[in-house]
Design an enzyme around this catalytic site. Structure first.
Site, PDB file in Angstrom:
ATOM      1  N   ASP A 142     -14.498 -22.484  36.797  1.00 49.81           N
ATOM      2  CA  ASP A 142     -14.890 -21.317  35.841  1.00 49.81           C
ATOM      3  C   ASP A 142     -14.611 -19.873  36.651  1.00 49.81           C
ATOM      4  O   ASP A 142     -14.492 -19.787  37.657  1.00 49.81           O
ATOM      5  CB  ASP A 142     -15.804 -21.449  35.080  1.00 49.81           C
ATOM      6  CG  ASP A 142     -15.513 -21.247  33.569  1.00 49.81           C
ATOM      7  OD1 ASP A 142     -14.584 -20.694  33.511  1.00 49.81           O
ATOM      8  OD2 ASP A 142     -16.578 -21.190  32.681  1.00 49.81           O
ATOM      9  N   VAL A 387     -17.722 -27.169  19.458  1.00 45.21           N
ATOM     10  CA  VAL A 387     -18.278 -27.150  18.392  1.00 45.21           C
ATOM     11  C   VAL A 387     -17.252 -27.828  17.260  1.00 45.21           C
ATOM     12  O   VAL A 387     -17.580 -28.758  16.588  1.00 45.21           O
ATOM     13  CB  VAL A 387     -18.675 -25.955  17.868  1.00 45.21           C
ATOM     14  CG1 VAL A 387     -19.393 -26.208  16.468  1.00 45.21           C
ATOM     15  CG2 VAL A 387     -19.789 -25.391  19.017  1.00 45.21           C
ATOM     16  N   GLU A 390     -16.860 -31.498  18.123  1.00 45.70           N
ATOM     17  CA  GLU A 390     -18.192 -32.006  17.833  1.00 45.70           C
ATOM     18  C   GLU A 390     -18.506 -32.238  16.433  1.00 45.70           C
ATOM     19  O   GLU A 390     -18.947 -33.395  16.078  1.00 45.70           O
ATOM     20  CB  GLU A 390     -19.393 -31.120  18.244  1.00 45.70           C
ATOM     21  CG  GLU A 390     -19.567 -31.222  19.909  1.00 45.70           C
ATOM     22  CD  GLU A 390     -20.083 -30.312  20.598  1.00 45.70           C
ATOM     23  OE1 GLU A 390     -20.352 -30.110  21.840  1.00 45.70           O
ATOM     24  OE2 GLU A 390     -21.041 -29.543  19.811  1.00 45.70           O
ATOM     25  N   ASP A 508      22.688 -19.151  58.695  1.00 45.85           N
ATOM     26  CA  ASP A 508      22.711 -18.133  57.516  1.00 45.85           C
ATOM     27  C   ASP A 508      22.026 -17.068  57.594  1.00 45.85           C
ATOM     28  O   ASP A 508      21.112 -16.959  58.496  1.00 45.85           O
ATOM     29  CB  ASP A 508      22.030 -19.146  56.221  1.00 45.85           C
ATOM     30  CG  ASP A 508      21.835 -18.131  54.938  1.00 45.85           C
ATOM     31  OD1 ASP A 508      23.002 -17.489  54.436  1.00 45.85           O
ATOM     32  OD2 ASP A 508      20.700 -18.138  54.436  1.00 45.85           O
ATOM     33  N   TYR A 509      22.246 -15.963  57.004  1.00 45.05           N
ATOM     34  CA  TYR A 509      21.821 -14.865  57.246  1.00 45.05           C
ATOM     35  C   TYR A 509      20.324 -14.142  56.242  1.00 45.05           C
ATOM     36  O   TYR A 509      19.305 -14.493  56.733  1.00 45.05           O
ATOM     37  CB  TYR A 509      22.657 -13.522  57.303  1.00 45.05           C
ATOM     38  CG  TYR A 509      22.074 -12.297  57.491  1.00 45.05           C
ATOM     39  CD1 TYR A 509      21.778 -11.730  59.160  1.00 45.05           C
ATOM     40  CD2 TYR A 509      21.516 -11.267  56.794  1.00 45.05           C
ATOM     41  CE1 TYR A 509      21.043 -10.879  59.339  1.00 45.05           C
ATOM     42  CE2 TYR A 509      20.829  -9.897  56.952  1.00 45.05           C
ATOM     43  CZ  TYR A 509      20.561  -9.935  58.451  1.00 45.05           C
ATOM     44  OH  TYR A 509      20.054  -8.738  58.876  1.00 45.05           O
ATOM     45  N   ASP A 510      20.817 -13.940  55.169  1.00 48.16           N
ATOM     46  CA  ASP A 510      19.459 -13.563  54.054  1.00 48.16           C
ATOM     47  C   ASP A 510      18.580 -14.730  53.858  1.00 48.16           C
ATOM     48  O   ASP A 510      19.179 -15.545  53.323  1.00 48.16           O
ATOM     49  CB  ASP A 510      20.280 -12.738  52.916  1.00 48.16           C
ATOM     50  CG  ASP A 510      21.073 -11.763  52.935  1.00 48.16           C
ATOM     51  OD1 ASP A 510      20.521 -10.474  53.092  1.00 48.16           O
ATOM     52  OD2 ASP A 510      22.252 -11.724  53.228  1.00 48.16           O
TER      53      ASP A 510
HETATM   54  C1  GDG Z   1     -16.990 -22.194  27.338  1.00 46.06           C
HETATM   55  C2  GDG Z   1     -15.833 -21.570  26.465  1.00 46.06           C
HETATM   56  C3  GDG Z   1     -14.886 -23.726  26.064  1.00 46.06           C
HETATM   57  C4  GDG Z   1     -24.504 -24.738  20.737  1.00 46.06           C
HETATM   58  N1  GDG Z   1     -25.705 -24.461  20.258  1.00 46.06           N
HETATM   59  C5  GDG Z   1     -26.312 -25.269  20.491  1.00 46.06           C
HETATM   60  C6  GDG Z   1     -25.912 -26.299  21.455  1.00 46.06           C
HETATM   61  N2  GDG Z   1     -24.551 -25.752  21.643  1.00 46.06           N
HETATM   62  C7  GDG Z   1     -23.564 -26.310  22.442  1.00 46.06           C
HETATM   63  C8  GDG Z   1     -22.531 -27.283  21.434  1.00 46.06           C
HETATM   64  C9  GDG Z   1     -21.274 -27.018  22.472  1.00 46.06           C
HETATM   65  C10 GDG Z   1     -21.641 -25.860  23.329  1.00 46.06           C
HETATM   66  O1  GDG Z   1     -23.019 -25.302  23.128  1.00 46.06           O
HETATM   67  C11 GDG Z   1     -20.622 -24.618  23.186  1.00 46.06           C
HETATM   68  O2  GDG Z   1     -19.504 -24.999  23.673  1.00 46.06           O
HETATM   69  P1  GDG Z   1     -17.999 -24.097  23.035  1.00 46.06           P
HETATM   70  O3  GDG Z   1     -16.867 -24.689  23.734  1.00 46.06           O
HETATM   71  O4  GDG Z   1     -18.287 -23.812  21.575  1.00 46.06           O
HETATM   72  O5  GDG Z   1     -18.496 -22.579  23.820  1.00 46.06           O
HETATM   73  P2  GDG Z   1     -19.012 -21.805  25.255  1.00 46.06           P
HETATM   74  O6  GDG Z   1     -20.186 -21.967  25.382  1.00 46.06           O
HETATM   75  O7  GDG Z   1     -18.475 -20.499  24.895  1.00 46.06           O
HETATM   76  O8  GDG Z   1     -18.162 -22.318  26.448  1.00 46.06           O
HETATM   77  C12 GDG Z   1     -15.237 -22.444  25.506  1.00 46.06           C
HETATM   78  C13 GDG Z   1     -16.031 -24.114  27.147  1.00 46.06           C
HETATM   79  O9  GDG Z   1     -16.433 -23.113  27.945  1.00 46.06           O
HETATM   80  C14 GDG Z   1     -15.674 -25.396  27.617  1.00 46.06           C
HETATM   81  O10 GDG Z   1     -14.788 -25.439  28.600  1.00 46.06           O
HETATM   82  O11 GDG Z   1     -14.566 -24.810  25.186  1.00 46.06           O
HETATM   83  O12 GDG Z   1     -13.972 -21.798  24.801  1.00 46.06           O
HETATM   84  O13 GDG Z   1     -15.938 -20.207  25.984  1.00 46.06           O
HETATM   85  O14 GDG Z   1     -21.090 -28.118  23.420  1.00 46.06           O
HETATM   86  O15 GDG Z   1     -22.787 -28.255  21.049  1.00 46.06           O
HETATM   87  N3  GDG Z   1     -26.645 -27.219  21.852  1.00 46.06           N
HETATM   88  C15 GDG Z   1     -27.820 -27.541  21.426  1.00 46.06           C
HETATM   89  N4  GDG Z   1     -28.316 -26.619  20.656  1.00 46.06           N
HETATM   90  C16 GDG Z   1     -27.909 -25.465  20.135  1.00 46.06           C
HETATM   91  O16 GDG Z   1     -28.353 -24.541  19.634  1.00 46.06           O
HETATM   92  N5  GDG Z   1     -28.516 -28.646  21.963  1.00 46.06           N
END
Ligand code: GDG
Length: 735
Positions: A142, A387, A390, A508-510
């Site tokens: 990251d 999200v 999920e 060769d040159y260049d």
């Molecule tokens: C970065 C990038 C990329 C959220 N609220 C609660 C909670 N969560 C968990 C979700 C999900 C995670 O947090 C959020 O992941 P995202 O991918 O939506 O977003 P970022 O945090 O911005 O992540 C993003 C990611 O890295 C991975 O490469 O997808 O684009 O910005 O897993 O479930 N979990 C709990 N309580 C909460 O209130 N337990």
């Protein structure tokens, strides 16, 4: 035994100090889960910041912390409060994060932030170097650690290093505004493999590498001196099974076992069975488009008032980076917006928005996912957005509608969702209506596809695919080009050269003896080169030929007084021992009048390109054009020329940023073989850098020593990295 080292800003373990005691709790986030297969047992180590600054860590607990982390396969990087301020809250979150998410106006270009970012990246790199051996595999994660690959490479040149960016890589037009853009790219190029979530981020990165560093890129390979760096997309998945199993367990749980949160949700659903629940979950971040979503929701209720009291929006905004001023302002804006919309639209029976500003336990997250009819995610820019994935994974009966911003990386894989532009309120209002009224069968049909894909390409597969690609690079199992001129080979060549009775050299040159210059006329030989060539030329039993595509006028000026043997214009002209150039091949030139206007029209339409007219050929140079545009035009010109020349005996050569049209019966291969036939040589050597030299490599006998300059596919036996190495090699021939 070699090990795998994972590096991220934060460790997958949370440390808590209370009453002088220490607890270490493993985190359950997506990354930690995905890495399970990579981060296993004693053969791997995860390095990162523990979450506690030096100031917060009592000295007496240092060893205890190290031991606790060790139990989880982790080691810490020590950071001070000031480090975190400048590196994390500063450069990472006030410069890179906004810029890479296209919030140029929020991006702060502060020299102090940058200096701290560099210093902290160095601390991470030092920790890796201290804990790793040459044979280890390193995976850096990251945007906080973009300089680490290069910093590690300096000390561990042969270690295998991968880098994955979890956020978008912006287009060149945005990235170029960063004052330290070259340093960031160079930092990343310390890696062997660079991964992004989507092909678009990969494309943007390659474009910046080409434009800002001027490096050669072929498909997704970057050529940097003696290394090839691979760039690829690996869309991150989720721990599908964890979400699916949690949802099944949730569904099967008895009334008594339900969470308080679920009981409240159920009560609400029972009291208003026709009301649809619309869910959104994000970190409170401006990139997630929460304020726009609230405005769009108000717009929807005004456009379709029949849905008042029939829908409810649940917003879960998780506190994030609250030290950064922009996030504090955003919090205020969202608080006010929710207050105003609820104030204006609520009725005695109905509050349109339920707003939670907090982090909820995993169990409640599942409550929300499984209870909501619609998930509405509207990031303005999002690397991936887990999200969305999920929500789909928790829909055990396959119902539910996902409305997803097309600006999220996940939208590329989730075509069956309802994709929207978060800036288009009209479209969003209509899409919400469509989602509310979508027939159950349609919901199931769409989610079936989504679930199958997410289950297959889960986070573990993602991690394994990345590691697999990195290992394949390490083992060199990729189709490769030729053998590098190592010290051993160099010694052997030098011995063979000394022992030989009659030697023939084609240089060769260049791009071989001299580097490229924006203006080809300015790439004249320097004193060091003259001295080197003089020595080779005057050696006993040695015939040296400069062999080039250049015109005879230029070589006459540069080399005729030196009396070197020369073949120019790819084999049209020859000069020996200081004599005037003579025709080596009979060539036609009637075609030139036909081709010239075509090339001229390309010059007019491609700024920076120009024509070089030689006696029997014409070249269109595009080294100084925009690289993408120049390449596009070259392809176009190739098509035009191929159709024009038809059966004429002329051909088009694609050189290094040059396209040359010339008679087919002339090439360096044919010319060199002619010279070879004139005597009995027992050491034949040919070196060159581009396409036109391949004719020599192909046509000279197998016993010839053929050398390509640069790492490209070739018929040559060997390669050297650059012009500096060419000169070093030739110097070994002079005793
Ligand atoms: C970065 C990038 C990329 C959220 N609220 C609660 C909670 N969560 C968990 C979700 C999900 C995670 O947090 C959020 O992941 P995202 O991918 O939506 O977003 P970022 O945090 O911005 O992540 C993003 C990611 O890295 C991975 O490469 O997808 O684009 O910005 O897993 O479930 N979990 C709990 N309580 C909460 O209130 N337990």
């Amino acid at each position: 035994m070699s090990k795998t080292i994972i590096i991220s800003n934060r460790l997958p373990v949370q440390l808590q100090i209370s009453d002088g005691g220490l607890t270490a709790i493993p985190s359950v986030g997506g990354l930690a889960t995905g890495m399970k297969s990579v981060h296993s047992g004693g053969e791997s180590l995860w390095i990162g910041w523990s979450g506690l600054t030096d100031e917060e860590t009592p000295e007496a607990l240092e060893t205890e912390i190290d031991n606790a982390l060790k139990k989880h396969g982790c080691a810490k990087v020590k950071l001070t409060e000031k480090d975190i301020e400048g590196f994390y809250f500063g450069f990472s979150n006030r410069t890179v994060w906004p810029l890479f998410h296209y919030f140029l106006e929020y991006s702060e270009f502060e020299l102090d932030f940058w200096n701290t970012y560099k210093a902290v990246n160095q601390k991470f790199a030092d920790a890796i170097i201290a804990q790793s051996d040459e044979g280890d595999t390193i995976w850096v994660h990251d945007y906080q650690l973009m300089l680490v690959p290069q910093m590690v490479r300096e000390k561990r040149p042969n270690t295998s290093i991968g880098f994955f960016l979890h956020i978008p890589f912006p287009s060149y037009e945005i990235f170029r505004t960063l004052p330290w853009r070259e340093e960031i790219l160079e930092g990343l190029l310390g890696s062997d493999l660079i991964g992004f979530h989507t092909y678009d981020y990969e494309r943007h990165f390659l474009s910046s590498v080409r434009r800002l560093l001027g490096l050669d890129v072929s498909f997704n390979d970057i050529y940097l001196d003696h290394r090839v760096i691979k760039v690829d997309s690996f869309p991150m998945g989720i721990d599908y099974k964890k979400f699916k199993d949690a949802a099944i367990a949730h569904q099967q749980s008895t009334k008594e076992k339900r969470s308080d949160f679920q009981i409240k949700l159920d009560d609400h659903k029972a009291s208003a069975p026709d009301t649809k629940l619309i869910l959104s979950i994000d970190r409170l971040d401006y990139s997630k488009g929460i304020a726009k979503r609230l405005n769009a929701f108000e717009y929807f209720l005004n456009k379709y008032p029949e849905y008042k009291e029939k829908v409810r929006l649940i917003i879960l905004a998780v506190p994030s980076r609250s030290n950064v001023p922009q996030y504090q302002l955003l919090k205020k804006e969202i608080d006010e917006l929710v207050g105003r919309i609820n104030g204006e639209l609520s009725t005695v029976n109905w509050t349109p928005i339920w707003y939670f500003y907090r982090s909820l336990p995993f169990e409640n997250l599942i409550d929300l996912y499984t209870s909501s009819d619609i998930a509405w995610l509207t990031p303005l820019r999002d690397g991936m957005n887990l999200v969305a994935k999920e929500y789909i994974a928790t829909r055990t009966d396959k119902t539910g509608v996902l409305i997803l911003s097309e600006m999220a990386g996940s939208a590329y894989e989730m075509n069956e969702a309802l994709l929207i532009n978060p800036n288009n309120f009209e479209q969003q209002a209509d899409t919400l209506k469509n989602a509310i009224t979508m027939p159950r069968e349609e919901q199931i049909a769409r989610n079936m596809f989504l679930q199958n894909r997410l289950e297959r390409y889960n986070v573990e597969v993602w991690a394994n695919e990345f590691m697999g690609a990195l290992n394949r690079k390490k083992e060199g199992s990729e189709p490769f080009v030729s053998q590098k001129v190592s010290d051993v080979i160099l010694n052997q060549l030098s011995t063979d050269y000394s022992k030989a009775k009659k030697r023939l050299l084609f240089l060769d040159y260049d791009g071989t003896l001299a580097g490229f210059h924006k203006d080809p006329q300015k790439a004249s030989p320097d004193e060091e080169l003259y001295t080197l060539l003089d020595k080779l030329h005057h050696q006993e039993n040695t015939t040296l030929f400069l062999i080039s595509g250049r015109d005879k006028q230029t070589f006459t000026k540069w080399f005729l007084p030196k009396k070197y043997n020369m073949i120019v214009e790819h084999g049209v002209w020859i000069s020996r021992d200081g004599e005037e150039f003579k025709l080596l091949e009979k060539v036609k030139d009637e075609w030139m009048g036909k081709i010239k206007p075509v090339l001229e029209s390309f010059v007019d339409r491609t700024p920076g390109s120009f024509i070089e007219e030689k006696n029997y050929s014409m070249a269109w140079h595009y080294r100084n054009t925009d690289p993408d545009f120049g390449q596009k035009r070259a392809t176009e010109l190739n098509t035009v020329l191929t159709s024009l020349i038809g059966n004429d005996d002329i051909s088009v050569l694609n050189g290094n940023k040059v396209m040359e049209v010339k008679s087919s019966n002339v090439n360096k291969g044919r010319a060199s073989v002619r010279i070879l036939g004139e005597d009995d040589y027992d050491f034949v050597f040919a070196i060159g850098d581009d396409w036109t030299d391949e004719f020599m490599f192909q046509e000279l006998p197998d016993s010839a020593v053929t050398v390509k300059v640069g790492l490209k596919k070739t018929q040559a036996k060997y390669y050297v990295e650059n012009t500096k190495r060419v000169r070093e090699l030739l110097k070994r021939f002079i005793k």
